[in-house]
Design a protein around this motif. Sequence first.
Motif, PDB file in Angstrom:
ATOM      1  N   TRP A  32       0.685  -1.212   0.092  1.00  0.00           N
ATOM      2  CA  TRP A  32      -0.056   0.054  -0.110  1.00  0.00           C
ATOM      3  C   TRP A  32       0.816   1.200   0.066  1.00  0.00           C
ATOM      4  O   TRP A  32       0.381   2.065  -0.480  1.00  0.00           O
ATOM      5  N   ARG A  35       1.985   1.839  -3.426  1.00  0.00           N
ATOM      6  CA  ARG A  35       0.869   2.517  -4.322  1.00  0.00           C
ATOM      7  C   ARG A  35       0.526   3.795  -3.977  1.00  0.00           C
ATOM      8  O   ARG A  35       0.174   4.591  -4.956  1.00  0.00           O
ATOM      9  N   GLN A  39       0.395   7.301  -6.171  1.00  0.00           N
ATOM     10  CA  GLN A  39      -0.826   8.258  -6.306  1.00  0.00           C
ATOM     11  C   GLN A  39      -0.264   9.561  -6.073  1.00  0.00           C
ATOM     12  O   GLN A  39      -0.632  10.792  -6.691  1.00  0.00           O
ATOM     13  N   ARG A 184      -6.934  -1.220  -1.508  1.00  0.00           N
ATOM     14  CA  ARG A 184      -7.955  -0.479  -0.815  1.00  0.00           C
ATOM     15  C   ARG A 184      -7.194   0.375   0.430  1.00  0.00           C
ATOM     16  O   ARG A 184      -7.681   1.382   0.908  1.00  0.00           O
ATOM     17  N   ALA A 187      -5.712   3.436  -1.001  1.00  0.00           N
ATOM     18  CA  ALA A 187      -7.029   4.540  -1.440  1.00  0.00           C
ATOM     19  C   ALA A 187      -7.387   5.090  -0.025  1.00  0.00           C
ATOM     20  O   ALA A 187      -7.709   6.368  -0.134  1.00  0.00           O
ATOM     21  N   ALA A 190      -4.866   7.862   0.963  1.00  0.00           N
ATOM     22  CA  ALA A 190      -5.028   8.789  -0.058  1.00  0.00           C
ATOM     23  C   ALA A 190      -6.311   9.981   0.269  1.00  0.00           C
ATOM     24  O   ALA A 190      -6.213  10.992   0.278  1.00  0.00           O
ATOM     25  N   GLN A 191      -7.458   9.206   0.571  1.00  0.00           N
ATOM     26  CA  GLN A 191      -8.721  10.040   0.969  1.00  0.00           C
ATOM     27  C   GLN A 191      -8.427  10.938   2.199  1.00  0.00           C
ATOM     28  O   GLN A 191      -8.870  12.047   2.115  1.00  0.00           O
ATOM     29  N   SER A 198      -8.990  11.100  -5.105  1.00  0.00           N
ATOM     30  CA  SER A 198      -9.214  10.322  -4.088  1.00  0.00           C
ATOM     31  C   SER A 198     -10.679  10.277  -3.604  1.00  0.00           C
ATOM     32  O   SER A 198     -11.327  11.244  -3.901  1.00  0.00           O
ATOM     33  N   SER A 201     -14.424   5.316  -2.488  1.00  0.00           N
ATOM     34  CA  SER A 201     -14.671   3.896  -3.188  1.00  0.00           C
ATOM     35  C   SER A 201     -13.998   2.863  -2.337  1.00  0.00           C
ATOM     36  O   SER A 201     -14.714   1.442  -2.635  1.00  0.00           O
ATOM     37  N   TRP A 202     -13.042   3.099  -1.823  1.00  0.00           N
ATOM     38  CA  TRP A 202     -12.424   2.032  -1.007  1.00  0.00           C
ATOM     39  C   TRP A 202     -13.252   1.615   0.345  1.00  0.00           C
ATOM     40  O   TRP A 202     -13.159   0.307   0.500  1.00  0.00           O
ATOM     41  N   VAL A 268      -9.743  -1.052  -7.098  1.00  0.00           N
ATOM     42  CA  VAL A 268     -10.139  -1.006  -5.663  1.00  0.00           C
ATOM     43  C   VAL A 268     -11.709  -1.054  -5.359  1.00  0.00           C
ATOM     44  O   VAL A 268     -12.196  -1.057  -4.201  1.00  0.00           O
TER      45      VAL A 268
END
Length: 268
Positions: A32, A35, A39, A184, A187, A190-191, A198, A201-202, A268
């Motif tokens: 993660w 990832r 991003q 996930r 994500a 990130a949010q 972002s 949705s995760w 995701v």
Amino acid sequence: MSGSAYLRYVALGDSQTEGLGDGDDVRGLRGWADRLAEQVARHSPGLRYANLAVRGRKAGQVRAEQLAPALAMRPDLATVVAGVNDVLRPSVDLDEVVGHLEAMFAALTAQGATVATLMFPDVGRITPLARPVGRRVLALNERIREAAGRYDVVVAETAAHPVATDPRLWSADRLHAGPLGHARIAAAVAQSLGLPDSDDSWTRPLPVDGARASALRVVGAELRWAGTFLGPWLGRRLRGRSSGDGRQAKRPTLLPVASSTGYTSPAV
């Protein structure tokens, strides 16, 4: 600096941040944190990223081994995720564990870094044999959340949604996220950081799996898991060994972030 461009991202932690479950030691581990770095780099092309995490490390070891190198890199973004290896032990002092995490929060934020951490899911919902550990994990989450609040550390509430314990997000050992789980987590962080593109949705559940395992198959799966993963783990504990013995960080210095790791990221 939340939601802004970052120049230097340093990840501190244990096997989850190292990326176990997402790739392997032959092809390389993604995870993660990698990832998340990808991003961030899409909107901060000059980002350089270091990952100091090493599997098997407890919170005190992360602090002792990784904090000073991290501070020397003067990150403007840092993630600190540790403590699960502590609560897996039958005897654990949660105040001591969180004391190590809080010291890292304090040192990194004092230097001006935006710091993020995340909550751990109830492992008892992933494997019934781990239910006693699950209670300690939830208690650890509460203490981490309190410590984070004292230092304006960003908290990704990754454990607050039922999808977090969907077995399809986890690797076969049930201790590490699989590729989809790592996606996930990235994500979610990130949010929480307010990164561009972002969203939530995760948090959404995976499509319903119509197949239901019989009670006999469930028991069989638990026994296979215990023999394949739990037994060797207990053996290492009894011998005073760790999966991280002799290992070094996979990315110990700040390096530019490549746009692709060479294999497809799951949705995701």
